[in-house]
Design an enzyme around this catalytic site. Sequence first.
Site, short mmCIF file in Angstrom:
data_model
loop_
_atom_site.label_atom_id
_atom_site.label_comp_id
_atom_site.label_asym_id
_atom_site.label_seq_id
_atom_site.Cartn_x
_atom_site.Cartn_y
_atom_site.Cartn_z
N CYS A 40 -67.12 30.14 38.89
CA CYS A 40 -66.16 29.88 39.97
C CYS A 40 -66.81 29.04 41.07
CB CYS A 40 -65.70 31.23 40.53
SG CYS A 40 -64.51 31.13 41.88
N SER A 42 -66.66 29.64 44.14
CA SER A 42 -67.16 30.50 45.23
C SER A 42 -68.67 30.70 45.12
CB SER A 42 -66.44 31.86 45.23
OG SER A 42 -65.06 31.66 45.47
N HIS A 45 -70.36 27.69 46.63
CA HIS A 45 -70.47 27.76 48.10
C HIS A 45 -71.74 28.49 48.52
CE1 HIS A 45 -66.47 26.27 48.57
NE2 HIS A 45 -65.84 27.36 48.26
N HIS A 61 -69.36 36.37 39.64
CA HIS A 61 -68.40 37.45 39.95
C HIS A 61 -67.20 37.39 39.03
CE1 HIS A 61 -67.02 33.89 42.04
NE2 HIS A 61 -65.80 34.43 42.04
N CYS A 168 -61.52 36.74 38.15
CA CYS A 168 -61.29 36.06 39.44
C CYS A 168 -60.29 34.92 39.31
CB CYS A 168 -62.59 35.55 40.07
SG CYS A 168 -62.28 34.54 41.54
#
Length: 372
Positions: A40, A42, A45, A61, A168
């Site tokens: 992902c 995220s 980041h 995750h 997710c």
Amino acid sequence: MRTRAAVIRKPGTPWELTELELDEPRAGEVRIKFAASGMCHSDEHLRTGASIGRLPLVGGHEGAGVVEAVGPDVTRVKVGDHVVCSFIPACGTCRYCSTGRQNLCDQGAEMVTGRLSDGTFRFHDDSGEDLGGFCMLGTFSQRAVVSQASCVRIDDDIPFDVAALVGCGVPTGWGTAVYAAGVSAGDTVVIFGSGGVGINAVQGAAYAGARNLIVIDPVKFKRDKALEMGATHVFASAEEAHEAVVEMTWGQLADHAIVTVGELTAEVVSQATAMVGKGCQVTITSVGRTGEDHIRLAANGGVVGYQRRIQGHIFGMCNPLYDIPRLLSLYRQGRLKLDELITRRYSLDEINEGYQALDDGELIRGVIIHDS
Ligand SMILES: NC(=O)c1ccc[n+]([C@@H]2O[C@H](COP(=O)([O-])OP(=O)(O)OC[C@H]3O[C@@H](n4cnc5c(N)ncnc54)[C@H](O)[C@@H]3O)[C@@H](O)[C@H]2O)c1
Ligand SMILES: [Zn+2]
Ligand SMILES: [Zn+2]
């Protein structure tokens, strides 16, 4: 027990592949042997430092695997169960879980530190330093010890690579359209960003009955994929899309704008707000750089006068214990595409190559396949 994992120690540095020590599961915890993990944005980041968590952190995750060991008092799963790990735990008893808002579970507060519910860590390096697992998981590790509240049991015949995505990207995107935005039959919907999350917002909006489903993405491969997954019109820029939306709605503008770009900016939020009509909604899924303002609008004309709403959300407002099995049953029926989301598979050691390909616009989702 030893486990190989991809770790971020300092923002702006590549994923470090390393061996860690993993503790045994304590009360209410289980050890998962991960089979697959989605990549992902995220986690990206964390690597770039755009959003800040406690470091060092084991990434990942979006994972699926097998329960290998259980600690005392575990009732939700047993050894041998196949599970998806939800990126937000659902304790089942907090104020939010008990009112049908498991995506806001109080146990999610430690997502960015990776501490488990007793306030301690299960990953440690050879210098004795504690490492959290991102979202209290750490699916970029061969094994992790997680709370049973993060586990959702799935049928044994669901392939792990597609199951991982339902931890997710799939529920976040699908739920963005279906729950957080609340797209209805006949709506005109504009989606900004057709990556791993946005493509599932496309699937969700199509499922909910959007009439005009417009996708904006600067990358042609993403636009082609969006058309394949249910978009009716695609554009490379917000300006081109705005012109087309004015025309196709006779100036009424869109019912929904959904923001699933890789990194949230005030410019995209302004473009999205200008795209929706009176009494309509902008739904924000994307995460932006910590410390920056992501919403900068003149409220008078833009929000007050047009009575527009701006709605943020986490996990597409899904209830993981209900929605993860529900989405997998739609997949079984052929009404939700999951195999088509995986562009490339990587070994754990190829993780930096995978994230470079994401940055280069080459992936809808990359998936790490852990050694069996
Ligand atoms: N709210 C939540 O619960 C939640 C959950 C998961 C991910 N996220 C966030 O959602 C965002 C999307 O994640 P992802 O994994 O799909 O990322 P991704 O990198 O796979 O996809 C992002 C897409 O946005 C496109 N894009 C970039 N700038 C754009 C612009 N100005 N206009 C239109 N398109 C643009 C890119 O080309 C890419 O296709 C990230 O910010 C991620 O952190 C939020
Ligand atoms: Zn995610
Ligand atoms: Zn809860």
